[in-house]
Design a protein around this motif. Structure first.
Motif, short mmCIF file in Angstrom:
data_model
loop_
_atom_site.label_atom_id
_atom_site.label_comp_id
_atom_site.label_asym_id
_atom_site.label_seq_id
_atom_site.Cartn_x
_atom_site.Cartn_y
_atom_site.Cartn_z
N VAL A 63 0.84 -1.20 0.00
CA VAL A 63 0.00 0.00 0.00
C VAL A 63 0.87 1.25 0.00
CG1 VAL A 63 -1.66 1.33 1.37
CG2 VAL A 63 -2.02 -1.10 1.03
N ILE A 64 1.95 1.24 0.75
CA ILE A 64 2.84 2.42 0.81
C ILE A 64 3.47 2.68 -0.56
CG2 ILE A 64 5.01 3.27 1.77
CD1 ILE A 64 4.09 1.86 4.45
N ILE A 65 3.94 1.65 -1.23
CA ILE A 65 4.54 1.83 -2.56
C ILE A 65 3.48 2.33 -3.54
CG2 ILE A 65 5.59 0.62 -4.52
CD1 ILE A 65 7.00 -1.16 -2.37
N ALA A 66 2.31 1.73 -3.50
CA ALA A 66 1.23 2.16 -4.39
C ALA A 66 0.82 3.61 -4.09
CB ALA A 66 0.03 1.22 -4.25
N THR A 67 0.90 4.02 -2.84
CA THR A 67 0.56 5.39 -2.46
C THR A 67 1.54 6.39 -3.04
OG1 THR A 67 -0.52 4.61 -0.45
CG2 THR A 67 0.15 6.91 -0.48
N ILE A 68 2.81 6.05 -3.06
CA ILE A 68 3.81 6.94 -3.66
C ILE A 68 3.52 7.13 -5.15
CG2 ILE A 68 6.26 7.16 -4.25
CD1 ILE A 68 6.79 5.70 -1.51
N ARG A 85 -0.76 24.91 -3.52
CA ARG A 85 0.07 24.90 -2.32
C ARG A 85 1.52 24.67 -2.73
NH1 ARG A 85 -3.31 24.13 1.96
NH2 ARG A 85 -5.23 22.99 1.62
N GLU A 86 2.41 24.98 -1.82
CA GLU A 86 3.81 24.63 -2.05
C GLU A 86 3.91 23.10 -2.05
OE1 GLU A 86 6.56 26.59 0.54
OE2 GLU A 86 5.35 28.41 0.56
N ALA A 91 2.55 17.66 -0.50
CA ALA A 91 2.99 16.27 -0.34
C ALA A 91 2.76 15.79 1.09
CB ALA A 91 4.46 16.14 -0.73
N ALA A 92 3.04 16.65 2.06
CA ALA A 92 2.83 16.26 3.47
C ALA A 92 1.36 15.95 3.72
CB ALA A 92 3.33 17.37 4.40
N PHE A 95 0.38 12.61 1.96
CA PHE A 95 0.81 11.41 2.66
C PHE A 95 0.14 11.25 4.02
CE2 PHE A 95 4.13 11.73 -0.60
CZ PHE A 95 3.96 10.46 -1.16
N LEU A 96 -0.27 12.34 4.63
CA LEU A 96 -1.04 12.25 5.87
C LEU A 96 -2.41 11.63 5.60
CD1 LEU A 96 -1.07 12.97 8.90
CD2 LEU A 96 -2.12 15.13 8.26
N ILE A 97 -3.10 12.14 4.57
CA ILE A 97 -4.40 11.57 4.19
C ILE A 97 -4.21 10.12 3.76
CG2 ILE A 97 -6.29 11.71 2.51
CD1 ILE A 97 -6.37 13.96 4.56
N SER A 98 -3.16 9.85 2.98
CA SER A 98 -2.91 8.49 2.52
C SER A 98 -2.58 7.56 3.68
CB SER A 98 -1.78 8.48 1.49
OG SER A 98 -2.20 9.16 0.33
#
Length: 179
Positions: A63-68, A85-86, A91-92, A95-98
């Motif tokens: 899941v982490i790889i697929a999220t990236i 947004r910057e 990205a932060a 990845f928080l939502i993910s």
């Protein structure tokens, strides 16, 4: 012809109008299908090899790889007209939502394996694998998908920032044209 245009060309007219209206959702679904294949390919590879005794860990890694991959595809394609947004802030938030999506995705297979005991030796290997797939790759992924789509639109790629960015670009173009 873009991917979306080629998909839409094969869809009947009345449905095509609905899909065009919800083009962003269609793109998100295509990205989701792509990451579904990546997620499950990695999960099964890990689960049947090096992480055979740790299926939940294997799912988390997949899941982490697929999220990236999802971040890159969603940022550059699905939600490219939104945001403003910057990048590091965006990205932060992504990845928080993910991360919330990962937790949501892992709840059904955890319940399947450790609450309902749908694992060997309590059930056959076939039943275990069907339960893993149904709980982790269908139920968990669908729940996480709805959460992510809502979170991405609300916080990561909010429409009001995209509109402001486009208005600023239009204003800058007008100023350059008048100079």
């Amino acid at each position: 012809m873009t991917v979306v245009e080629s998909v839409l060309a094969r869809v009947p007219g009345p449905l095509r109008a609905v899909l065009i209206k919800h083009r962003e959702l269609l793109k998100f679904a295509i990205v989701g299908g792509t990451t579904f294949v990546i997620d499950n390919g990695i999960w099964f590879l890990l689960k049947f090899t090096v992480l055979e005794s740790k299926p939940i860990t294997a799912k988390a890694i997949a899941v982490i790889i697929a999220t990236i991959v999802s971040y890159i595809l969603n940022r550059e394609w699905s939600f490219r007209t939104r945001g403003g947004r910057e990048r590091h802030h965006e990205a932060a938030l992504f990845f928080l939502i993910s991360g919330g999506g990962v937790v949501i995705n892992l709840i059904p297979p955890y319940i399947s394996r450790y609450v309902l005991d749908l694992e060997v030796p309590h059930v056959s290997l076939l039943v275990q694998e069907i339960a893993d797939f149904a709980s982790g790759s269908i139920i968990g992924m669908l729940l996480a998908m709805f959460f992510r789509f809502w979170g991405f639109r609300k916080w990561v790629f909010p429409d009001e920032l995209g509109r402001r960015r486009h208005l600023d670009e239009d204003s800058a173009e007008e100023e350059l044209g008048h100079s």
